[in-house]
Write a protein that holds these residues in place. Structure first.
Motif, PDB file in Angstrom:
ATOM      1  N   THR A 181      19.862  19.927  -3.413  1.00 31.07           N
ATOM      2  CA  THR A 181      18.799  20.915  -3.517  1.00 31.07           C
ATOM      3  C   THR A 181      18.346  20.771  -2.032  1.00 31.07           C
ATOM      4  OG1 THR A 181      17.283  18.854  -3.720  1.00 31.07           O
ATOM      5  CG2 THR A 181      17.944  20.269  -5.659  1.00 31.07           C
ATOM      6  N   ASP A 182      17.441  21.961  -1.896  1.00 26.56           N
ATOM      7  CA  ASP A 182      16.695  22.077  -0.453  1.00 26.56           C
ATOM      8  C   ASP A 182      15.402  22.694  -0.600  1.00 26.56           C
ATOM      9  OD1 ASP A 182      15.873  22.772   1.997  1.00 26.56           O
ATOM     10  OD2 ASP A 182      17.534  24.337   2.549  1.00 26.56           O
ATOM     11  N   PRO A 183      14.365  21.953  -0.503  1.00 25.77           N
ATOM     12  CA  PRO A 183      13.035  22.432  -0.920  1.00 25.77           C
ATOM     13  C   PRO A 183      12.553  23.601  -0.081  1.00 25.77           C
ATOM     14  CG  PRO A 183      12.947  19.907  -0.686  1.00 25.77           C
ATOM     15  CD  PRO A 183      14.256  20.484  -0.104  1.00 25.77           C
ATOM     16  N   ALA A 184      13.117  23.768   1.146  1.00 29.34           N
ATOM     17  CA  ALA A 184      12.982  25.038   1.916  1.00 29.34           C
ATOM     18  C   ALA A 184      13.060  26.286   0.982  1.00 29.34           C
ATOM     19  CB  ALA A 184      13.513  25.043   3.254  1.00 29.34           C
ATOM     20  N   LEU A 185      14.031  26.183   0.237  1.00 27.18           N
ATOM     21  CA  LEU A 185      14.531  27.451  -0.588  1.00 27.18           C
ATOM     22  C   LEU A 185      13.804  28.032  -1.664  1.00 27.18           C
ATOM     23  CD1 LEU A 185      18.467  26.489  -0.905  1.00 27.18           C
ATOM     24  CD2 LEU A 185      17.104  27.782   0.974  1.00 27.18           C
ATOM     25  N   GLY A 186      12.510  27.428  -1.867  1.00 23.00           N
ATOM     26  CA  GLY A 186      11.676  27.899  -2.871  1.00 23.00           C
ATOM     27  C   GLY A 186      11.150  26.857  -3.651  1.00 23.00           C
ATOM     28  N   PRO A 187      10.156  26.909  -4.695  1.00 21.94           N
ATOM     29  CA  PRO A 187       9.638  25.995  -5.654  1.00 21.94           C
ATOM     30  C   PRO A 187      10.468  25.483  -6.426  1.00 21.94           C
ATOM     31  CG  PRO A 187       8.891  28.529  -6.176  1.00 21.94           C
ATOM     32  CD  PRO A 187       9.521  28.542  -4.944  1.00 21.94           C
ATOM     33  N   ASP A 188      11.712  26.247  -6.960  1.00 18.37           N
ATOM     34  CA  ASP A 188      12.496  25.517  -7.932  1.00 18.37           C
ATOM     35  C   ASP A 188      13.193  24.351  -7.072  1.00 18.37           C
ATOM     36  OD1 ASP A 188      11.867  27.557  -9.986  1.00 18.37           O
ATOM     37  OD2 ASP A 188      13.350  28.683  -9.868  1.00 18.37           O
ATOM     38  N   HIS A 189      13.771  24.764  -5.918  1.00 18.08           N
ATOM     39  CA  HIS A 189      14.483  23.630  -5.383  1.00 18.08           C
ATOM     40  C   HIS A 189      13.596  22.684  -5.227  1.00 18.08           C
ATOM     41  CE1 HIS A 189      18.531  25.052  -4.234  1.00 18.08           C
ATOM     42  NE2 HIS A 189      17.900  26.318  -4.490  1.00 18.08           N
ATOM     43  N   ALA A 190      12.326  22.769  -4.643  1.00 15.82           N
ATOM     44  CA  ALA A 190      11.452  21.777  -4.452  1.00 15.82           C
ATOM     45  C   ALA A 190      11.100  20.878  -5.548  1.00 15.82           C
ATOM     46  CB  ALA A 190       9.925  22.202  -3.871  1.00 15.82           C
ATOM     47  N   LEU A 191      11.023  21.519  -6.562  1.00 16.77           N
ATOM     48  CA  LEU A 191      10.657  20.784  -8.067  1.00 16.77           C
ATOM     49  C   LEU A 191      11.943  19.988  -8.332  1.00 16.77           C
ATOM     50  CD1 LEU A 191       8.756  20.194 -10.322  1.00 16.77           C
ATOM     51  CD2 LEU A 191       9.749  22.438 -11.441  1.00 16.77           C
ATOM     52  N   ALA A 192      13.307  20.443  -8.360  1.00 18.16           N
ATOM     53  CA  ALA A 192      14.445  19.829  -8.575  1.00 18.16           C
ATOM     54  C   ALA A 192      14.526  18.564  -7.501  1.00 18.16           C
ATOM     55  CB  ALA A 192      15.742  20.775  -8.220  1.00 18.16           C
ATOM     56  N   ALA A 193      14.107  18.975  -6.395  1.00 18.84           N
ATOM     57  CA  ALA A 193      14.195  17.733  -5.353  1.00 18.84           C
ATOM     58  C   ALA A 193      13.244  16.550  -5.879  1.00 18.84           C
ATOM     59  CB  ALA A 193      13.995  18.276  -3.789  1.00 18.84           C
ATOM     60  N   PHE A 194      12.041  17.163  -6.056  1.00 19.35           N
ATOM     61  CA  PHE A 194      11.161  16.057  -6.428  1.00 19.35           C
ATOM     62  C   PHE A 194      11.415  15.179  -7.771  1.00 19.35           C
ATOM     63  CE2 PHE A 194       7.702  15.519  -9.600  1.00 19.35           C
ATOM     64  CZ  PHE A 194       6.724  14.670  -8.757  1.00 19.35           C
ATOM     65  N   SER A 195      11.863  15.874  -8.683  1.00 18.92           N
ATOM     66  CA  SER A 195      12.535  15.116  -9.841  1.00 18.92           C
ATOM     67  C   SER A 195      13.515  14.409  -9.656  1.00 18.92           C
ATOM     68  CB  SER A 195      12.854  16.000 -10.765  1.00 18.92           C
ATOM     69  OG  SER A 195      13.849  16.931 -10.621  1.00 18.92           O
ATOM     70  N   GLY A 196      14.466  14.769  -8.614  1.00 15.07           N
ATOM     71  CA  GLY A 196      15.361  13.813  -8.384  1.00 15.07           C
ATOM     72  C   GLY A 196      15.002  12.492  -7.561  1.00 15.07           C
ATOM     73  N   TYR A 197      14.096  12.695  -6.747  1.00 17.44           N
ATOM     74  CA  TYR A 197      13.795  11.537  -5.975  1.00 17.44           C
ATOM     75  C   TYR A 197      12.868  10.483  -6.928  1.00 17.44           C
ATOM     76  CZ  TYR A 197      15.382  12.883  -1.478  1.00 17.44           C
ATOM     77  OH  TYR A 197      16.205  13.228  -0.178  1.00 17.44           O
ATOM     78  N   MET A 198      12.227  11.181  -7.649  1.00 17.40           N
ATOM     79  CA  MET A 198      11.359  10.120  -8.589  1.00 17.40           C
ATOM     80  C   MET A 198      12.306   9.607  -9.605  1.00 17.40           C
ATOM     81  SD  MET A 198       8.344  10.416  -7.294  1.00 17.40           S
ATOM     82  CE  MET A 198       7.502   9.591  -8.230  1.00 17.40           C
ATOM     83  N   GLN A 199      13.137  10.224 -10.146  1.00 16.58           N
ATOM     84  CA  GLN A 199      14.278   9.752 -11.057  1.00 16.58           C
ATOM     85  C   GLN A 199      15.021   8.522 -10.322  1.00 16.58           C
ATOM     86  OE1 GLN A 199      16.433  12.417 -13.443  1.00 16.58           O
ATOM     87  NE2 GLN A 199      17.747  11.007 -14.332  1.00 16.58           N
ATOM     88  N   LEU A 200      15.350   9.078  -9.034  1.00 19.00           N
ATOM     89  CA  LEU A 200      16.399   8.006  -8.245  1.00 19.00           C
ATOM     90  C   LEU A 200      15.477   6.835  -7.943  1.00 19.00           C
ATOM     91  CD1 LEU A 200      18.624   7.161  -6.770  1.00 19.00           C
ATOM     92  CD2 LEU A 200      17.868   8.582  -4.712  1.00 19.00           C
ATOM     93  N   GLY A 201      14.233   6.837  -7.788  1.00 25.59           N
ATOM     94  CA  GLY A 201      13.295   5.606  -7.601  1.00 25.59           C
ATOM     95  C   GLY A 201      13.137   4.854  -8.727  1.00 25.59           C
ATOM     96  N   ASP A 202      12.926   5.610  -9.869  1.00 24.64           N
ATOM     97  CA  ASP A 202      12.840   4.710 -11.051  1.00 24.64           C
ATOM     98  C   ASP A 202      14.121   3.767 -11.367  1.00 24.64           C
ATOM     99  OD1 ASP A 202      10.483   5.494 -11.838  1.00 24.64           O
ATOM    100  OD2 ASP A 202      11.134   7.219 -13.193  1.00 24.64           O
TER     101      ASP A 202
END
Length: 620
Positions: A181-202
């Protein structure tokens, strides 16, 4: 992890993690159900706040679900493409030709099959196979336009890995997902990156790696703030989630900063006396209590109680009353503490039954109070009543709650000079918690407390083994920068001294000194105690010059802090005088010199360690 969020004008992606641990990402625009407001979870356990609160967050990670709650998204409808894909499950060959992965339509199709396998209840193995194949196909021929679908397939695979206890493979899949993912590519990518990092943290949290977990949560928060702004209520939810992680890692300054930000956002966007504010204030009270600021903790707890009363949350009010009782006890306001405990006890008995662990937890606190006020008989009676409940808990009771109660009772027996009874309870608590995922800090706390008990009864070999196991767990979980870790290293060093492992003791004292200087400062009593122990060890090793240098430094600090007439200052003067007199003699002295130098300080540090474990939350 916190509920997944996106700017209101963008159709947000959602990750749904069913109870079996699988994860799905799809657009909410495909779901006919109206969006729901996120449900805010309490920031800590329902019992009295303790400085190891991450239980709610870790349980969330174990389930693979959001701490704010999620909707389950329907993936199949009669006549839909997903339904048709589900009917094709039987037709897919068990072993697929690798060349078929080059088909650009295969990746999305396999992702649908993975979702269908989850919904149809075929088991995680089949869904995992489809998700892995989907990710392989999307990586080979997906291109830039398929990067989000690649992240989706990897999220599904990671969630299934986590549900199977294969955390390392889950981490590898999630790292590939966030890289796609690349958050700079728009809200969909930003959301996917956010969810990925939070799931990775869990996932890191469940594996006991708190340092990596916090780093992932922090990255997710940064992405969310970039997408939504730093004043959005959904940012407040993530801030509180990250603050809980910092509390679990005993990083209270950063936890306080995040919690204050959460309070500011909720004061701006929520009505007065909201449940969100109550949850924030309970967490803030926990942080203040851990830092020793009991007056501020009491203020936050009273405000939280008022908000919960206004919202009719009687059971939560009782849990806050327990916290208020704890704070009154810390302030030596014993009558008010008894009143708060009795209020909570009445509510818990009426709502949960006489044999619920919540009732036992209040009985343990009353036992502690009566011990501290000199009423030993009443204290023992409350301990015995609590142990009867823990021996036959009601169905659904948490092993963590039972183990925590046993640890607290063990501390009371220790204070009553009954170390054998305390050890028996700690061994039972360890058995309950040793296989629990994400509870390495708690297990390390039990082992450390057992080490103190063994040390008290003269079993120094067992004490060293317990301390060593606790230290290893804290190193692995990334908590080697906490003050507790430094105190634990010091106590392990004392056990090594008793076993005449002088070189090992010196190394432990040196590491403890570095940690405590960083976390507590050079003039803190714990740091000064380590200085004294290190000087004594150097003296026993024949490094008299270094020992004299350390003792001169300690003496100067103690005189500045305590005055020249303090008994601790007199002890340091006598030690320094003795060393200076012997400096010109042969330095090949017997180990007895070490024992003479350490005996007084060893006893003081041991008492201090026991007190600090209680204050830092290793007795939940």
């Amino acid at each position: 992890m916190p509920g997944l969020v996106a700017p209101p004008e963008a159709p947000p992606l959602r990750v749904d993690v069913p109870d079996d641990g699988a994860s799905q990402i799809r657009r909410t625009a495909d779901d006919p159900d109206p969006p729901r407001e996120p449900r805010v979870a309490s920031p800590g356990p329902k019992k009295t706040p303790s400085p190891t609160p991450g239980s709610s967050r870790v349980r969330s990670a174990e389930r693979g679900s959001s701490s704010a709650g999620k909707r389950r998204l329907s993936l199949e409808r009669p006549g839909s493409a997903a339904s048709a894909a589900g009917s094709a499950l039987r037709d897919l060959p068990a072993v697929m030709d690798e060349t078929a992965l080059d088909n650009p339509d295969l990746g999305p199709f396999l992702l649908k099959l993975a979702r269908g396998a989850i919904v149809s209840g075929e088991g995680p193995s089949k869904a995992l196979e489809y998700a892995i194949r989907a990710s392989q196909s999307l990586e080979r021929c997906g291109g830039e336009e398929r990067r989000l679908e690649l992240a989706m397939s990897l999220h599904v695979a990671a969630a299934i890995y986590s549900g199977l206890g294969r955390h390392e493979e889950a981490v590898a899949a999630l790292e590939r997902a966030v890289a796609a993912t690349d958050p700079a590519l728009g809200p969909d990518h930003a959301l996917a990156a956010f969810s990925g990092y939070m799931q990775l943290g869990d996932t890191h949290a469940v594996a006991g790696r708190m340092e990596q977990s916090i780093a992932c949560y922090t990255k997710g928060l940064e992405i969310q703030i970039e997408a939504l702004g730093d004043g959005d209520p959904r940012v407040a939810e993530t801030c509180r989630y990250l603050a809980e992680a910092h509390v679990q890692a005993m990083q209270f300054e950063e936890a306080e900063r995040l919690c204050r930000k959460t309070l500011e956002i909720h004061r701006e966007h929520s009505p007065p006396a909201s449940l969100e504010e109550a949850a924030d204030r309970r967490l803030m009270a926990l942080i203040c209590e851990a830092k020793g600021d009991h007056e501020s903790a009491l203020e936050h707890l009273v405000l939280a109680s008022m908000a919960l009363i206004a919202n009719g949350q009687d059971v939560d009010v009782a849990a806050v009353d327990v916290g208020i009782g704890d704070t009154y006890l810390a302030l030596a306001r014993f009558d008010e503490a008894v009143f708060s405990y009795q209020k909570a006890l009445t509510v818990f008995k009426s709502t949960k039954g006489d044999n619920h662990p919540s009732v036992a937890a209040v009985l343990v606190r009353l036992a502690d109070l009566y011990y501290k006020t000199g009423k030993i008989r009443e204290s023992k009676s409350y301990c015995e009543n609590a142990l009867r409940i823990y021996a036959k808990p009601v169905p659904g009771s948490s092993n963590e709650d039972i183990a925590g109660g046993m640890m607290e009772i063990a501390a009371i027996y220790e204070a009553m000079n009954e170390p054998d009874e305390a050890l028996k309870l700690l061994q039972k608590a360890l058995k309950l918690m040793e296989d629990a995922p994400g509870q390495w800090s708690t297990v390390a706390g039990i082992e450390a407390q057992m080490g103190v008990m063994y040390y008290m009864v003269g079993k120094y070999g067992e004490a060293r083994s317990s301390f060593e196991s606790a230290v290893a767990k804290l190193r692995a979980s990334g908590e080697r920068k906490s003050a507790f870790f430094g105190v634990l290293l010091n106590q392990m060093g004392l056990a090594c001294v008793q076993l005449f492992k002088i070189d090992e003791a010196a190394a432990l004292f040196e590491e403890a000194r570095a940690v405590l200087e960083q976390e507590c400062g050079t003039s803190h009593p714990d740091t000064l105690g380590v200085y004294s122990n290190l000087a004594a060890t150097y003296d026993a090793m024949g490094r008299v010059g270094e020992a004299i240098e350390i003792l001169e430094h300690v003496l100067k600090l103690r005189e500045e802090k305590l005055g020249t007439a303090n008994p601790d200052v007199d002890d340091e003067k006598k030690r320094l005088t003795e060393l200076l007199k012997e400096a010109g003699r042969s330095r090949n002295r017997k180990p007895k010199s070490l024992e003479n130098l350490l005996v007084t300080n060893s006893q003081r540090i041991r008492k201090e360690v026991t007190r600090r474990w209680s204050g830092l939350g290793f007795k939940s």
